[in-house]
Structures are given as structure tokens and as C-alpha cells.
Write an enzyme that holds these catalytic residues in place. Sequence first.
Site, mmCIF file in Angstrom:
data_model
loop_
_atom_site.group_PDB
_atom_site.id
_atom_site.type_symbol
_atom_site.label_atom_id
_atom_site.label_comp_id
_atom_site.label_asym_id
_atom_site.label_seq_id
_atom_site.Cartn_x
_atom_site.Cartn_y
_atom_site.Cartn_z
ATOM 1 N N GLU B 59 0.826 -1.222 0.000
ATOM 2 C CA GLU B 59 0.000 0.000 0.000
ATOM 3 C C GLU B 59 0.850 1.258 0.000
ATOM 4 O O GLU B 59 0.519 2.238 -0.659
ATOM 5 C CB GLU B 59 -0.955 -0.003 1.200
ATOM 6 C CG GLU B 59 -2.115 -0.991 1.088
ATOM 7 C CD GLU B 59 -1.749 -2.417 1.459
ATOM 8 O OE1 GLU B 59 -0.594 -2.656 1.885
ATOM 9 O OE2 GLU B 59 -2.620 -3.310 1.333
ATOM 10 N N HIS B 126 -11.726 -5.218 8.143
ATOM 11 C CA HIS B 126 -12.332 -5.054 6.815
ATOM 12 C C HIS B 126 -13.603 -4.218 6.922
ATOM 13 O O HIS B 126 -14.545 -4.401 6.152
ATOM 14 C CB HIS B 126 -12.676 -6.413 6.192
ATOM 15 C CG HIS B 126 -11.474 -7.247 5.855
ATOM 16 N ND1 HIS B 126 -10.728 -7.891 6.803
ATOM 17 C CD2 HIS B 126 -10.881 -7.524 4.661
ATOM 18 C CE1 HIS B 126 -9.731 -8.551 6.212
ATOM 19 N NE2 HIS B 126 -9.811 -8.333 4.917
#
Lengths: 342, 322
Positions: B59, B126
Site C-alpha cells: 500500500e 475489513h
Amino acid sequence: MLQTARPRKKSQPKAPVHEKYLEAFRWMLLTRTFEEKLASMYRGGRITGGVYVGKGQEAISVACGIFLQKGDIFAPLIRDQAGRSAFGEPLVDVARTYLGSRTGPMRGRDGNIHRGSPRDGQLAMISHLGAMVSVVVGSLMAKRGRGEKNFIGLTAIGEGGMQTGATHEGMNIAAVEHVPLVVVATNNHYAYSTPNDREFACANLVDRARGYGFEGYELDGTDLAQCLDVIGTAVKRARAGRPPQLVVASILRLAGHGEHDDFSYVTDDIRKEPFAIDCLQRTEAFIKERELADAATLQRWREEAAEEVENAFSAAQKEPVPNGEEEDWCAISTRDLVDEIE
Amino acid sequence: MSITYLEAIREAQAKLLRDDKRVFIYGQDVGGSFGGAFKATKGLAKEFPGRVLNTPISEDAMVGTAIGAALEGMRPIVEMQFADFSSIALNQILNNAGTHYWRTNVPIPITVRLPSGGTKGSGPFHSQSMESLYAHYPGLIVMTPATVEDAYTMLIDAVAIDDPVIYCEHKYLYYHLKADSLPNDRMPVGKARIARTGRDLTIVSYSAMLHESLSAAEEIAKEGFEIEVVDLRTVKPLDTAAVLASVARTGRLLAVGESFPWGGVTAEVIARVATEGFHLLDAAPARVNAKDTPIPYHPNLWSTHRPSSKVIAAKARKILRE
């Protein structure tokens, strides 16, 4: 008086001197002169914040900048004045940044080594080590996408910065994207005060090149000839479309992390290591030995460097400093989307 | 024919790739025939070869690469697989992209798409809503579209903006929310929308919580109270004027958000109204947020952790009684 004749050793043919050797020496000299002045101003309380010098690293750094050309990308790090200058950074911009001049590239908003001119391919580093590696990758991808040719990117890192996740991600993605990148990693044997044995446990940092899919080289960073030869070759290979290049150079940092640091943690033993030699002195000795420049020329170069440094500071000192009341406190360029908070 | 919130995001990206050669999409699993974990880029890699690129699970480097490309004139869209993973890229987003214009006078036009918010069974890693965190830092614009129309037009706007944009798309809305067609018109970025008019209480919300707030308003309407619901659309900039104008009409304020309760968007809304419109208030303002724990896995826990229309309605009734 009779002298005993001794059989003379057949003299070794001398290796040719790199064509950029003297130019590189002059950038190194300018850097050392500039940074000595900077340190003296810091000690005199004339610079706010920190002063970070590249003493001992000038040979590596100049080799990072001297082979770059217009259209290349350079993401220098903390000790890269020589490379920044060789790639075209005006010395007055360095003085302006350290003094916080409103007309300098950073306008007093950021200082010391956190400066750059992104439109000219000199990226402005942030303090978080390794963050610039992937940024250079993205710039190179964009250039390739536009159809530009013959460009490369070069970024500097230290053995301390080699241990961050950002460096790992950046080097890996560079190889995945197969961009023409050169990473020059200088092992100056201390991450601030932490010695190598608490930084990494691999036998040699250059071994990581293979793991990432880079081509890797090592060099003695005290030897300008090696720096020019090895980094110059890495630059050429990157330009030729080879995989990304990793150069690992070894030196000892001959100053503190910053001028606030007395680097008393550097042991006497390590100061005696071959990598602890001052690259500038070594280069000058070589110039004298090989008679590449005479004493008068060397003296003239010193004087010219001193004059250039004086001019840079004297110009920057005359410029206005920022004023909080007049500052444009706006962190985005889209003015109609500024969040107005009372 | 109808189009979902998720399809609108895909269509916006298709249009951007079609209309602007500077645009490319960079993220995990976005390319090939896969088209992203939620299929927000389905088919785009085939339609736009070389411009929808899979990345390693990196990321930080994904955003760093986008920053570098933006410096060279590109308009990258980075897809985080889940908003939660953007924590790995915080340094690049906050310290590199967010500071760059201020430091160098050169803006960084990147768009980072964050599939945000909770869905049943997704658990602590999540489900996060990170708009409050990004809004806290200078140099970023933070969008939180709550409708299919906004999902489409605001993503197009995000890419056109010269500054870094954090585009928080809500996963709960991906399939639940449908519109008849893609919009032809758009509202300006940075302007809030009155999603429901009323006179007795203002609820300020955004993203998925807008819909919970609207449900609560419908419920309370049966009791004779008319609640006005403001959809912030972007949380940064925050349309303070629209919020104050609504509170001027109703005299009461409830701020509703899905992110964690300490600080954040709802706290900011209340702080601004208390500071700039204290005289407009007939009752103490209040807010509803998720609970101050990690987001739970089990649906029974999750549905309590997340603000629901029931909890919002209960809080609204309390303010209305004052």
C-alpha cells in the site's frame, strides 16, 4: 657519494583518470566549504532547526548527481549536497532554505534538507526514510508512458533507511515495474547512534539486490574514482534498460547525525577502519600525486568555492523572511475547496 | 434498467479512462480478468490495456508510485482493497501527498479510493471508516458519497481536482443502493445537500449513515416530528454554512457518523455549530457514532456497534423532548 644501485621496480601503468574526476572534486570542495560555513552559522545561532552535513559522503553523493541529465529524476537524501549541486541545484537555494527566505524554494515552510524543485526533477524528500523510492518509480512509469526515452531515476538511501518497510516496498515495486532506477545506498555505519550490528543481520546489504531482482554492486565510498566508475556504470546500465541497480557504498560518517550531535558514540576502533578515510582529502592527495592540478590551481579552486559560498549566503540573508500574519495558510491548490474553520 | 452504487463507480472510472489519457488505475487485483475484490474495475483492464494495473501487496508503494506519476502529469486512481489497509499507506498519503503543495507549491492530483465501512461478518480489519482520520490532516479533500449519483459524479470530480482526494465509497451501499440511470447533472464538490426537509431537528450525516438517518426520520415522522437530514457529501471541506442554515430552521442538531467516537466528523460538526451558531440552538446538540471498540465480527455485535436507525431515532427523540 656512491649509491648502491637498486633494481627499480617496473612501474605499473597508471589507470586513466575518470573524465569527470576534477569536476567532481570541485563539487565536493564546494560542498565541504558550504557545509563548514553552515555548521559555523549553526554554532553561532544563526540557523533555526537542524543542520545536516555530508562530511565523508561527498564522493558518493557527487557521483549520484554528476551523471544525471535533464529529464532525469533525482530523489536525494539527507547528505547529498554534492549530488544536488552537481545536478543543478543553485547554492543560493540551499542558503535560502536554511535561512527560511520567503523567496526560496520552500519559502520558510520547510527547512534544511527537506527541499527540492520537483518541476526540475529534484524531488523534495520527506523525513520518513524510504518514502521517496516508490515516488521515483511512479515518475519513471509516467515518463515511459509518455514515450520519453533515455531517462533514469536515482535515489539515495542509507543503511538505516534500508531497513524500513517503505524501502522494501519501493525496491520491490521498482523491479516489478522494471523502471530505470538506480538506488545508491550508503552504509555510513551508524543510523544516528545505532551501529550496523543493531541495524541488520545479513552478511552484506548488496546481497539484497538479487532478492529484489536488482543488479548490485559494492564500492569504497572514500575513493572518488570507484564512486564515479561504479555509479556511472550503474547509471549507464539503467539507461540501457537493464533491471534496477543497487549500489552499496561504505564510508564512515565524519560528522554527527546533525550538528547538534557530538557523535561520541563512534568508537576509536571504527575511526581506524579504511572506510573512515576522508574522501575529500583522499581525492586531493590523488590529484597531487597524479599531478592533475598544481598547487596554485587547487588554491584558486578553494578561493572560488569560498567566494561562491559567501555569495550564496549574502544573497539569501538580504531576502525577506516569512511572516505568520501575511502567510497564505492554505494546504491545497484548489482554493474554492478550502475548509474554512473559524 | 437500474444501476448500483458499485456500478456507478465502475462506470465513472470507465468514463475517466476513456476521456483522459492521464488516468490510470493502480491497486491490488484491479487488473487482469479479475477486476478487483469488489469488481469495481471489472472489464476495465481489457478495455484499457496497460492502464489498469495490478500491484504487489504494497500500500505504501502503491500511493508513492501514484504520487510520482502525478508529479509527472498523470491522474492516478489508487484502489485500496479495503479502507482499513490504507493505514499502511498513511505516511505517503499524509506526509508526502498531503504536505507537498504546501511545501513545494506543486500539487499532487491523486485519487485514493477507500472501500469503507462495515458489512455483516467483516470484523475489525475489513470494516473501518477512516474519513475522520484523513480529514484531520491538512492537504487532503475527503469525499463520502451517499448516493449512486454522487458516487458517479464525485469520482469524476475527484480525478479532476489538482489536490489529493480521499474518496470513501461505502461497501454497504455497493449493492443495496440503486438508481434508474447515471446522472447528467452534478452538484458542486464541497456543498452539502438537504436530503430531507424538516422543521423540528437537523440530522447531519454522510455515506451509509445518511440512509440510517433517513429511516429514523421516517419513523419519527409518524410521531408528528419533521426531521431535516443534511448529507454532507464531502466531510472536508465541511459545508458549515449549509449545516448552520439547517440548524437555523430547526433549532436542534444531531450529528451521525460511522467512524469511531473520539473526535471526528460528528465532533467537528457539533463544535462548529456550537462555536458559530450557539444562539440557533434550542437544545444541547448530540451525536451518534460507532462504539469505541474494534469493529466486531458477529452480526449480533456488529449491528449494535454500528449506529442504526433505531439508535438514531432514540437519540433524536431525546433531543426533541428537551
